[in-house]
Design a protein around this motif. Structure first.
Motif, short mmCIF file in Angstrom:
data_model
loop_
_atom_site.label_atom_id
_atom_site.label_comp_id
_atom_site.label_asym_id
_atom_site.label_seq_id
_atom_site.Cartn_x
_atom_site.Cartn_y
_atom_site.Cartn_z
N MET A 1 0.80 -1.22 0.00
CA MET A 1 0.00 0.00 0.00
C MET A 1 0.84 1.28 0.00
N ILE A 2 2.11 1.19 0.32
CA ILE A 2 2.94 2.39 0.41
C ILE A 2 3.24 2.90 -1.00
N PRO A 3 2.86 4.15 -1.28
CA PRO A 3 3.04 4.69 -2.64
C PRO A 3 4.51 4.79 -3.04
N MET B 1 -4.12 -13.64 -4.35
CA MET B 1 -5.34 -13.08 -4.94
C MET B 1 -6.20 -12.38 -3.88
N LYS B 2 -6.25 -12.92 -2.68
CA LYS B 2 -7.01 -12.26 -1.61
C LYS B 2 -6.37 -10.92 -1.26
N ILE B 3 -5.05 -10.90 -1.16
CA ILE B 3 -4.36 -9.64 -0.86
C ILE B 3 -4.63 -8.62 -1.96
N PHE B 4 -4.56 -9.03 -3.22
CA PHE B 4 -4.82 -8.08 -4.31
C PHE B 4 -6.25 -7.57 -4.27
N ALA C 1 -9.02 -1.20 -0.80
CA ALA C 1 -8.40 -0.18 0.06
C ALA C 1 -7.88 1.01 -0.76
N GLY C 2 -7.84 0.86 -2.07
CA GLY C 2 -7.44 1.98 -2.92
C GLY C 2 -5.95 2.04 -3.23
N ILE C 3 -5.33 0.89 -3.47
CA ILE C 3 -3.91 0.88 -3.84
C ILE C 3 -3.68 1.66 -5.14
N TRP D 1 -3.22 -3.90 -12.94
CA TRP D 1 -4.64 -3.60 -13.07
C TRP D 1 -4.88 -2.85 -14.37
N ASP D 2 -6.05 -3.10 -14.99
CA ASP D 2 -6.40 -2.33 -16.18
C ASP D 2 -7.11 -1.05 -15.75
#
Length: 165
Positions: free
Chosen positions: A94-96, A113-116, A122-124, A152-153
């Motif tokens: 999550m850290i930008p 997959m659960k983490i993703f 959460a807005g990664i 991600w697309d």
């Protein structure tokens, strides 16, 4: 090619195309998840990827949640015990504007997959790229069996692409 990656190529652990691909991915500050069993070469690959990151970026070895933050470019999350490893991985992701290198093995089981899915909710930063490096062993020979690029697309859908090199 980085000398550490070249050593793994010369040992037959990975082919030259894989080594080149990983070096380019590291230069783009993409995250690496080294997956497999300890007897399959994950620790040497983990150490190599950490060394490659250190040649171009500031790195920070993470031993606890307190180590996250502080302006580093790459987090190295090694073989930790007595910690919620999946949460630590998730928090680091999550850290930008950072990359990370971590393990996924029987001692550190979690669902990528659960983490993703949790990260998306959460807005990664969906421009981040993750490389899943799957190690294997056949006939007592350890090798890098598969590299999967996960991004991600534009609609927020997770895209998985296997490297064909």
């Amino acid at each position: 090619m980085n000398a550490m990656l070249k050593k793994l190529v010369d040992q037959g652990f990975m082919n030259e195309a894989q080594g080149q691909y990983l070096e380019e991915a590291m230069n783009r500050k993409e995250s690496m998840i080294v997956s497999g069993h300890k007897g399959w070469g994950i620790l040497p690959l983990f150490a190599t990827m950490s060394a490659v990151a250190k040649t171009n970026f500031s790195i920070k070895q993470v031993k606890s949640f307190d180590d996250l933050g502080g302006g580093t470019q790459y987090y190295v999350i090694a073989d930790l015990k007595d910690i919620d490893y999946a949460k630590l991985i998730s928090d680091a992701m999550m850290i930008p504007d950072t990359g990370m290198i971590c393990l996924k093995d029987p001692d550190h089981p979690y669902s990528i997959m659960k983490i993703f899915g949790d990260l998306k909710k959460a807005g990664i930063d969906q421009s981040k790229v993750f490389q899943i490096l799957e190690c294997a062993k056949e006939n007592d020979v350890k090798f890098l069996a598969k590299i999967t690029r996960m991004t991600w697309d534009e609609n927020g859908k997770l895209i998985k692409e296997d490297f064909k090199g």
